[in-house]
Design a protein around this motif. Structure first.
Motif, mmCIF file in Angstrom:
data_model
loop_
_atom_site.group_PDB
_atom_site.id
_atom_site.type_symbol
_atom_site.label_atom_id
_atom_site.label_comp_id
_atom_site.label_asym_id
_atom_site.label_seq_id
_atom_site.Cartn_x
_atom_site.Cartn_y
_atom_site.Cartn_z
ATOM 1 N N PHE A 56 -24.679 11.947 71.502
ATOM 2 C CA PHE A 56 -23.413 12.712 71.513
ATOM 3 C C PHE A 56 -22.882 12.619 69.855
ATOM 4 O O PHE A 56 -22.095 13.543 69.536
ATOM 5 N N ARG A 57 -23.508 11.790 69.053
ATOM 6 C CA ARG A 57 -23.091 11.763 67.734
ATOM 7 C C ARG A 57 -23.184 13.038 66.810
ATOM 8 O O ARG A 57 -24.267 13.800 67.070
ATOM 9 N N SER A 58 -22.090 13.561 66.277
ATOM 10 C CA SER A 58 -22.019 14.913 65.680
ATOM 11 C C SER A 58 -22.100 15.982 66.564
ATOM 12 O O SER A 58 -22.003 17.161 65.852
ATOM 13 N N HIS A 59 -21.849 15.940 67.976
ATOM 14 C CA HIS A 59 -21.762 16.983 68.598
ATOM 15 C C HIS A 59 -20.177 17.645 68.565
ATOM 16 O O HIS A 59 -19.304 16.960 68.319
ATOM 17 N N PRO A 60 -20.264 18.750 68.048
ATOM 18 C CA PRO A 60 -19.025 19.687 67.806
ATOM 19 C C PRO A 60 -18.096 19.411 69.154
ATOM 20 O O PRO A 60 -16.605 19.865 68.691
ATOM 21 N N HIS A 167 -27.277 17.763 67.880
ATOM 22 C CA HIS A 167 -26.705 18.355 66.585
ATOM 23 C C HIS A 167 -27.044 17.068 65.831
ATOM 24 O O HIS A 167 -26.701 15.865 65.865
ATOM 25 N N LEU A 168 -27.545 17.690 64.494
ATOM 26 C CA LEU A 168 -27.895 16.315 63.383
ATOM 27 C C LEU A 168 -27.176 17.141 62.209
ATOM 28 O O LEU A 168 -27.086 18.170 61.888
ATOM 29 N N SER A 169 -26.662 15.973 61.551
ATOM 30 C CA SER A 169 -25.799 16.396 60.104
ATOM 31 C C SER A 169 -26.859 16.721 59.268
ATOM 32 O O SER A 169 -27.918 16.151 59.218
ATOM 33 N N THR A 170 -26.446 17.445 58.144
ATOM 34 C CA THR A 170 -27.289 17.849 56.871
ATOM 35 C C THR A 170 -27.712 16.453 56.227
ATOM 36 O O THR A 170 -28.962 16.401 55.818
ATOM 37 N N GLU A 171 -26.903 15.478 56.286
ATOM 38 C CA GLU A 171 -27.132 14.071 55.491
ATOM 39 C C GLU A 171 -28.448 13.617 56.310
ATOM 40 O O GLU A 171 -29.477 13.116 55.940
ATOM 41 N N GLU A 172 -28.498 13.610 57.827
ATOM 42 C CA GLU A 172 -29.339 13.013 58.646
ATOM 43 C C GLU A 172 -30.619 13.575 58.319
ATOM 44 O O GLU A 172 -31.736 13.087 58.285
ATOM 45 N N ARG A 173 -30.687 14.844 58.211
ATOM 46 C CA ARG A 173 -31.992 15.522 57.968
ATOM 47 C C ARG A 173 -32.477 15.264 56.663
ATOM 48 O O ARG A 173 -33.632 15.257 56.338
#
Length: 351
Positions: A56-60, A167-173
């Motif tokens: 659920f982290r980063s989910h809008p 959903h993944l953040s840009t930083e995580e990718r």
């Protein structure tokens, strides 16, 4: 009708109780999005076990994630239960939607003073719900994604049939891309993920040696780099894959958090897996996925998406849903490497 429609007026804060397994949590994501779409101005908090929180982290749709730490059996430790109830009560939720079927989920929302409490009337908890939905056979016969959407439909909420999305953040990718470079992978290298484990039990596991053969073939024919995924409890399975391979592979079993594993799965060009939480993760990341199914039912819990292939041999006793096979495990042993490789090739050609 066996349930009341929810009056959408005055709903500002919503508590969603997550399911407790990674794959199940992924399959609730379309319903979670539907909750947000029905109550667009609301603040949504998800109550979840720590091991599914990364889903659920980063989910809008999610404003915050509340953790319930202890578990096992019908009730958590009493102290932790009181802590969670106090945390829920402090937030003054207007509505609780319980995707988890347990009595405890209803108890927490009732004792936490949530005004409206909705869920399937399983586990004897209907008396604690203001909106109790009967779980009829037609609901049990559909895929789990539709099972959770059906709960909302029977509460009078609008839903749209869709596939889960993580959903993944840009930083995580970016961190995952750097990890691949640290592994010595160059841009343009085909990355193949192998997931030979399955926490549910040995009956769901295709032989590690066959995963190893698939890995070798991907290296030899595609010039691929192979990542072997798994939890800390699946280290020995990962080691069997690595030991059996004649080509080099990177063993990630027990070496990543779930969120790190999710980001690395997103880097894969193809993911080959048993029916498991990471199977659902890969499909929800839109990664081309080949899933090997045996004792479980792909109609109910198969991966969802356009870039999916399922390899499945129906035998007289499948789907048995048993964690360990009491006979010859023919549903899995009958699946050959060539079948899985063909599906992998077809996926590469299609996408």
């Amino acid at each position: 009708m066996n349930s009341k429609r929810i009056d959408r007026t005055g709903i500002n804060r919503i508590l969603v109780r997550s399911t407790n397994w990674v794959g199940d949590a992924v399959m609730t994501l379309p319903a979670l999005e539907a909750v947000k779409e029905n109550f667009p101005g609301s603040i949504i908090s998800v109550l979840a076990k720590p091991w599914v929180e990364p889903v659920f982290r980063s989910h809008p749709a999610v404003h915050e994630i509340l953790i319930i730490r202890k578990g096992g059996g019908a009730f958590t430790g009493f102290g932790e239960l009181l802590r969670v109830i106090r945390s829920v009560r402090k937030r003054s939720f207007d509505l609780a939607i319980l995707f988890q079927n347990a009595f405890e989920a209803a108890l927490i929302s009732w004792a936490g003073g949530v005004r409206l409490r909705a869920g399937y009337n399983t586990d004897g908890r209907g008396v604690l719900l203001t909106h109790s939905v009967t779980r009829t056979q037609d609901v049990l016969d559909v895929h789990q994604v539709e099972y959770y959407l059906s709960l909302l439909q029977r509460l009078g909420l609008k839903t749209v049939k869709k596939d889960p999305v993580i959903h993944l953040s840009t930083e995580e990718r970016a961190v995952a891309e750097q990890r691949l470079r640290d592994f010595g992978m160059k841009d343009g290298t085909v990355v193949v993920g192998l997931n030979a484990g399955a926490i549910f039990g040995g009956a769901k596991r295709w032989a590690p040696e066959r995963f190893a053969t698939i890995g070798d073939r991907a290296v030899e024919e595609w010039g691929a780099r192979v990542l072997v995924f798994g939890s800390a409890g699946e280290r020995q399975i990962g080691k069997r894959v690595i030991r059996t391979m004649s080509q080099a592979a990177t063993d990630l079993c027990g070496q990543t958090s779930l969120r790190e594993a999710i980001a690395l799965v997103s880097m894969c060009d193809i993911f080959v897996t048993n029916d498991s939480g990471l199977m659902h993760v890969a499909s929800a990341l839109n990664v081309p996925t080949v899933a090997v199914f045996g004792p479980t039912d792909q109609v109910a819990t198969g991966p969802r998406g356009q870039r999916i292939r399922v390899v499945n041999h129906r035998v007289h006793c499948s789907p048995c849903l048993k964690p360990e096979c009491p006979t010859d495990h023919q549903c899995m042993t009958g699946i050959g490497v060539e079948e899985v490789w063909k599906e992998m090739q077809d996926l590469r050609n299609d996408f």
